[in-house]
Design an enzyme around this catalytic site. Structure first.
Site, PDB file in Angstrom:
ATOM      1  N   ASP A 243       0.871  -1.162   0.000  1.00  0.00           N
ATOM      2  CA  ASP A 243       0.000   0.000   0.000  1.00  0.00           C
ATOM      3  C   ASP A 243       0.922   1.229   0.000  1.00  0.00           C
ATOM      4  OD1 ASP A 243      -2.058   1.799   0.001  1.00  0.00           O
ATOM      5  OD2 ASP A 243      -3.184   0.836   1.604  1.00  0.00           O
TER       6      ASP A 243
HETATM    7  C1  BGC Z   1      -5.021   3.259  -0.079  1.00  0.00           C
HETATM    8  C2  BGC Z   1      -5.051   2.245  -1.214  1.00  0.00           C
HETATM    9  C3  BGC Z   1      -4.845   2.954  -2.522  1.00  0.00           C
HETATM   10  C4  BGC Z   1      -3.525   3.687  -2.474  1.00  0.00           C
HETATM   11  C5  BGC Z   1      -3.160   4.421  -3.750  1.00  0.00           C
HETATM   12  C6  BGC Z   1      -3.806   4.159  -0.144  1.00  0.00           C
HETATM   13  O1  BGC Z   1      -3.949   5.252   0.709  1.00  0.00           O
HETATM   14  O2  BGC Z   1      -5.069   2.595   1.151  1.00  0.00           O
HETATM   15  O3  BGC Z   1      -6.268   1.534  -1.210  1.00  0.00           O
HETATM   16  O4  BGC Z   1      -4.897   2.045  -3.573  1.00  0.00           O
HETATM   17  O5  BGC Z   1      -3.569   4.642  -1.431  1.00  0.00           O
HETATM   18  O6  BGC Z   1      -3.941   5.548  -3.908  1.00  0.00           O
END
Ligand code: BGC
Length: 743
Positions: A243
């Site tokens: 993530d």
């Molecule tokens: C989220 C993810 C997301 C990623 C990219 C993170 O803050 O938890 O679900 O895909 O950001 O934007």
């Protein structure tokens, strides 16, 4: 053990080795971390492009600048806005899941993406989790059966799904650091099954490791999760992506099965799997072999989606904003809305009798696609309920809209475009750049304190403005052929980065609904939201319709249900508690707190808890009414070789309208050897029946549907013995019962 997902797997492996053999250490390292906010590094010399990723679950997100959290400002990146996973799950229809996957994959490919950061499949542990709207259900079986076709649909487009967030991403509070203590049996029975099916059955080409810690270790550096379970037990050979900002330690991340570090900062060379990793390799503290393993996994994913090699020429082109996509989105929206209550046949309304319709409540006119965090979408369009009603009725009926209650502007400290309040504190507002702070959790905590203080201030403003708005709404309600209230939540509340503080309707909506019910007994209460709310007035209301964020055609589907062109067939994929204090997370308090939480309830999540405690929810798991009625009969059970159980029964539409019924099969062990939930969903089907017609449903329960996870043997066991097989219209409305004996 390797899963052979390619026809030409051996050939691909050879090509991977050939490419790897040609790469310098620098080139390999460039591939395993972000080179832009949503793109990894490539090796141009060898014809290896960077991997283009994009959020997200409800459509392909708008383009961002490569090194700033600022939208690129393009006009060519509007897309189809898909129903949220919570809406999709309410259809209880794997066919719809497959279609939505196909739409998302085609749009992602159409926008030139390689990896779409979806679907979000975390189990809903508490109704207060800020991201529940992005997730499907509290029940692992339901999530599994929808996740598999969804991913297959995505990947048919030569785009990788990135199923997220592995594992147990159950709360937004302290989401970057919270440590969740979860026992092994609960992980295997509740939190793992959908991920296991995603990699083994759907063959998801990538998976996202979550922000949180599980049992002491961040998920992106968690050997138990990534090496032992994912790679070891499940044989996963796809790519593991962090993530964004989820990697914390170079050596740990390097030495476990995480393949690509993505983050929110623009100092790409300083990512932990960039220069810091190179230094440790050069010092001899980490073997280059660990980098090779990561590159292999990434290249394998790239071959599978035809980014590399001869098959590049055959790669699908995708398409976005097609009429077919909108049609499929509408069908899903229509099937997703849930009729919670309908007395005196309040619904559907007869359009011929409506000369004056009064619509009250801000969600009637609200656009939801542009909020929620990383799931936000720059939608091609979004039809709100008010527009849906007006389009349906045309110009001969008067439709009067009044706001009803006040919604304060969301006071974001920063530009509208930044996805998550939890990281806002790190941002330099003037340039849209995230600046590294020494103490990220502390900055995060400060931001949360400010948010809560602001919520308190908002309350006073709401109360003051509501005096006028309530009076106007009550007056308007008196003079109409029908009155529809459209309230609920919005993405100021259902949002990434923060959990809800309580389960009540915001903006004093309860008081308004009570007041409206006094002047209009036939008030139609409709609510749009991403997670359950308390409905203290529900005994007094005759009709209640619930919709999750259902995509660009929400308003069209809404109007068709209100006027009876579509017969509702959605069922709750999560329990709607009467009050938050009935929930397990309210009782043990270990939700939404900072630092460490223990999932003390173990398996008793959602209806499993309500069953065991004999607490009646407001609306139970699996509940949802129709404008017609169904009867069930003729259950026969046949245990085949004592291992699987074939069951069949008949469902009859005894009402006057065409309708679809979701029939649910729960297995309840009689006298189990170990503690087990009272009953668990193990199969379901959706049957469409014309009035007066019957349909036969045949389902097979496999041995695994009777099994529990034995921690000593470290495997699933289906004990011999008797099991009650419960067939119902919901988890509480059980219509047929039989006993199956397993040998
Ligand atoms: C989220 C993810 C997301 C990623 C990219 C993170 O803050 O938890 O679900 O895909 O950001 O934007």
């Amino acid at each position: 053990m390797r899963i052979n997902t390619d026809k030409n797997a051996k050939k691909t492996e050879k090509e991977i080795e050939k490419l790897l053999g040609k790469m310098t250490l620098d080139e390999k390292i460039s591939m395993i971390h972000g080179a832009a906010l949503f793109k990894s590094g490539g090796v141009e010399r060898l014809g290896i492009p960077g991997i283009m990723t994009s959020d997200g679950p409800m459509g392909v997100r708008e383009e961002f600048m490569s090194d700033r959290w600022i939208p690129a400002g393009n006009n060519d990146d509007r897309v189809s806005y898909l129903p949220s996973n919570s809406a999709l799950a309410s259809t209880w229809n794997p066919r719809r899941a497959y279609e939505m996957g196909k739409v998302l994959g085609a749009e992602a490919r159409g926008r030139g993406k390689d990896v779409i950061l979806a679907p979000g499949i975390n189990i809903k542990r508490s109704p207060l989790c800020g991201r529940n709207f992005e997730y499907m259900s509290e029940d692992p079986k339901l999530v599994t059966t929808l996740t598999v076709p969804f991913i297959k649909g995505v990947q048919e487009n030569d785009v990788a799904a990135c199923v997220k967030h592995f594992a147990a991403n159950v709360q937004e509070t302290d989401r970057l650091m919270v440590d969740e203590e979860i026992d092994e049996r609960t992980l295997y029975e509740i939190y793992f099954p959908a991920f296991k099916a995603a990699v083994q059955e759907a063959k998801s080409y990538s998976i996202m490791a979550a922000y949180n810690k599980v049992n002491g270790y961040h998920c992106c550096e968690n050997k138990d999760l990534l090496d032992v379970v994912l790679r070891g037990e499940w044989g996963y050979d796809g790519a593991v992506i962090s993530d964004w900002g989820g990697v914390h330690k170079t050596k740990e991340a390097a030495e476990c099965s995480l393949d690509l570090e993505m983050s929110v900062f623009p100092d790409f060379d300083e990512y932990l799997l960039a220069n810091p990793l190179k230094e440790l390799i050069e010092k001899g503290e980490i073997s280059e072999e660990v980098v090779d393993a990561k590159v292999r996994n990434l290249l394998r994913m790239m071959f599978r989606i035809k980014m590399l090699g001869k098959q590049k020429a055959e790669r699908k082109a995708g398409a976005y904003n097609t009429p077919e996509h909108r049609e499929m989105i509408l069908r899903t929206a229509e099937e997703s809305m849930i009729l919670l209550k309908n007395e005196k046949q309040t619904l559907p309304l007869n359009p011929a009798k409506i000369k004056k319709l009064v619509v009250i409540g801000q969600n009637a006119a609200k656009i939801h696609s542009d909020g929620g965090g990383s799931a936000e979408i720059k939608a091609l369009y979004e039809i709100c309920p008010l527009m849906g009603l007006k389009c349906y009725l045309g110009g001969n009926a008067e439709v009067r809209y009044v706001k009803g209650y006040h919604v304060p502007e969301k006071r974001k400290t920063f530009d509208h475009n930044w996805q998550a309040d939890s990281l806002d504190d790190l941002k330099d507002t003037t340039v849209g750049m995230l600046v590294r702070e020494d103490d990220v959790p502390e900055a995060h905590r400060k931001g949360e304190e400010e948010r809560l203080a602001q919520l308190e201030k908002d309350k006073a403003e709401i109360h003051e403005k509501n005096q006028v708005l309530f009076a106007e709404a009550i007056e308007a309600a008196k003079d109409a052929d029908a009155v529809i209230f459209v309230g609920g939540l919005n993405h100021n509340i259902d949002s990434e980065g923060a959990d809800r503080t309580d389960m009540s309707l915001p903006y004093e909506q309860d008081a308004l609904i009570e007041a409206l019910l006094k002047v209009r007994k036939d008030l139609i209460v409709t609510l749009i939201g991403g997670s359950p709310v308390e409905m203290p007035w529900r005994d007094k209301a005759q009709a209640i319709l619930w919709s999750y964020y259902a995509g660009m055609e929400t308003g069209t589907a809404f109007a068709k249900i209100i006027f009876g062109d579509i017969n509702p067939s959605g069922k709750l994929a999560e329990t709607f508690p009467d009050q938050y204090r009935d929930c397990v997370t309210a009782k043990n308090g270990q939700f939404g707190v900072w630092g460490k939480i223990k999932l003390e309830e173990g398996l008793y999540c959602g209806y499993r808890y309500f069953d065991r405690q004999h607490i009646a929810p407001a609306y139970c798991f699996g509940h949802g009414l129709s404008y017609t009625q169904f009867t069930y009969g003729g259950l026969t059970l046949k245990a085949e070789k004592g291992k699987t159980v074939k069951l069949s029964f008949t469902v009859k539409n005894t009402g006057k309208r065409l309708g679809s019924e979701v029939v649910q099969v729960y297995v309840a062990p009689i006298a189990p050897r170990v503690d087990r939930p009272d009953k668990e969903l193990k199969a379901y089907a959706k049957v469409k029946l014309a009035p007066g017609k019957s349909g036969k449903v045949t389902l097979t329960l496999k041995q695994e549907d009777f099994a529990y996870f034995d921690e000593h043997l470290h495997s699933f066991i289906a004990d011999a013995g008797d099991y009650a097989i419960l067939v119902g219209a919901s988890s509480e409305d059980i219509r047929l019962k039989g006993i199956a004996t397993l040998a």
